[in-house]
Design a protein around this motif. Structure first.
Motif, PDB file in Angstrom:
ATOM      1  N   TRP A  62       0.830  -1.197   0.000  1.00 18.18           N
ATOM      2  CA  TRP A  62       0.000   0.000   0.000  1.00 18.18           C
ATOM      3  C   TRP A  62       0.870   1.256   0.000  1.00 18.18           C
ATOM      4  O   TRP A  62       0.577   2.224  -0.690  1.00 18.18           O
TER       5      TRP A  62
ATOM      6  N   ARG B 145       0.074   4.105  -2.937  1.00 17.16           N
ATOM      7  CA  ARG B 145      -0.870   5.161  -2.556  1.00 17.16           C
ATOM      8  C   ARG B 145      -0.557   6.505  -3.192  1.00 17.16           C
ATOM      9  O   ARG B 145      -1.448   7.311  -3.396  1.00 17.16           O
TER      10      ARG B 145
ATOM     11  N   GLY C  48      -9.535  12.416  -1.913  1.00 26.21           N
ATOM     12  CA  GLY C  48     -10.313  11.210  -1.696  1.00 26.21           C
ATOM     13  C   GLY C  48     -10.447  10.889  -0.218  1.00 26.21           C
ATOM     14  O   GLY C  48      -9.479  11.015   0.535  1.00 26.21           O
ATOM     15  N   SER C  49     -11.637  10.480   0.179  1.00 25.29           N
ATOM     16  CA  SER C  49     -11.861  10.234   1.601  1.00 25.29           C
ATOM     17  C   SER C  49     -11.166   8.962   2.075  1.00 25.29           C
ATOM     18  O   SER C  49     -10.676   8.902   3.187  1.00 25.29           O
ATOM     19  N   ASP C  50     -11.121   7.944   1.241  1.00 20.80           N
ATOM     20  CA  ASP C  50     -10.480   6.696   1.639  1.00 20.80           C
ATOM     21  C   ASP C  50      -9.985   5.975   0.386  1.00 20.80           C
ATOM     22  O   ASP C  50     -10.740   5.274  -0.275  1.00 20.80           O
ATOM     23  N   ASN C  51      -8.723   6.199   0.052  1.00 19.18           N
ATOM     24  CA  ASN C  51      -8.172   5.615  -1.168  1.00 19.18           C
ATOM     25  C   ASN C  51      -8.119   4.096  -1.120  1.00 19.18           C
ATOM     26  O   ASN C  51      -8.275   3.432  -2.131  1.00 19.18           O
ATOM     27  N   CYS C  52      -7.895   3.530   0.060  1.00 17.14           N
ATOM     28  CA  CYS C  52      -7.853   2.077   0.186  1.00 17.14           C
ATOM     29  C   CYS C  52      -9.222   1.484  -0.139  1.00 17.14           C
ATOM     30  O   CYS C  52      -9.324   0.477  -0.834  1.00 17.14           O
ATOM     31  N   LEU C  53     -10.267   2.126   0.320  1.00 19.52           N
ATOM     32  CA  LEU C  53     -11.626   1.678   0.025  1.00 19.52           C
ATOM     33  C   LEU C  53     -11.916   1.780  -1.470  1.00 19.52           C
ATOM     34  O   LEU C  53     -12.537   0.900  -2.055  1.00 19.52           O
TER      35      LEU C  53
ATOM     36  N   ASN D 234     -10.146  -1.102  -3.218  1.00 20.58           N
ATOM     37  CA  ASN D 234     -10.863  -2.348  -2.954  1.00 20.58           C
ATOM     38  C   ASN D 234     -12.158  -2.422  -3.753  1.00 20.58           C
ATOM     39  O   ASN D 234     -12.533  -3.495  -4.228  1.00 20.58           O
TER      40      ASN D 234
ATOM     41  N   ARG E 209     -20.701  -0.818   0.808  1.00 21.52           N
ATOM     42  CA  ARG E 209     -19.565  -0.688   1.722  1.00 21.52           C
ATOM     43  C   ARG E 209     -18.333  -0.099   1.022  1.00 21.52           C
ATOM     44  O   ARG E 209     -17.391   0.331   1.674  1.00 21.52           O
ATOM     45  N   TYR E 210     -18.343  -0.101  -0.316  1.00 17.95           N
ATOM     46  CA  TYR E 210     -17.222   0.462  -1.081  1.00 17.95           C
ATOM     47  C   TYR E 210     -17.499   1.873  -1.568  1.00 17.95           C
ATOM     48  O   TYR E 210     -16.859   2.343  -2.487  1.00 17.95           O
ATOM     49  N   GLU E 211     -18.412   2.599  -0.995  1.00 21.17           N
ATOM     50  CA  GLU E 211     -18.813   3.939  -1.396  1.00 21.17           C
ATOM     51  C   GLU E 211     -19.854   3.840  -2.518  1.00 21.17           C
ATOM     52  O   GLU E 211     -20.199   2.758  -2.978  1.00 21.17           O
TER      53      GLU E 211
END
Length: 69
Positions: free
Chosen positions: A6, A10, A24-29, A32, A50-52
């Motif tokens: 990661w 990132r 972005g609020s959550d790049n890992c999300l 995924n 759950r993935y936006e």
């Protein structure tokens, strides 16, 4: 938990600090969610919540794609 893989990727994602526009609020999300669509073969509108929002994931993926090409 932040993995070594990661940490390597990132900085390549859209919506990071320094990019124009919103971060972005959550790049890992986001990653995924993209991987879920690719693995499942489902249409992007079937992306679980759950993935936006699927439109947000698709828009970010499209922008990412165009910056890499």
């Amino acid at each position: 938990m932040v993995t070594a893989r990661w940490c390597q990727t990132r900085g390549l994602l859209p919506g990071i600090a320094g990019d124009p526009g919103r971060i972005g609020s959550d790049n890992c999300l986001f990653v995924n969610g993209c991987l879920w669509v690719l693995r499942s073969g489902a249409y992007r509108c079937a992306l679980p919540e759950r993935y936006e929002n699927w439109k947000t994931v698709h828009r970010r993926f499209s922008r990412w794609h165009h910056t890499c090409m």
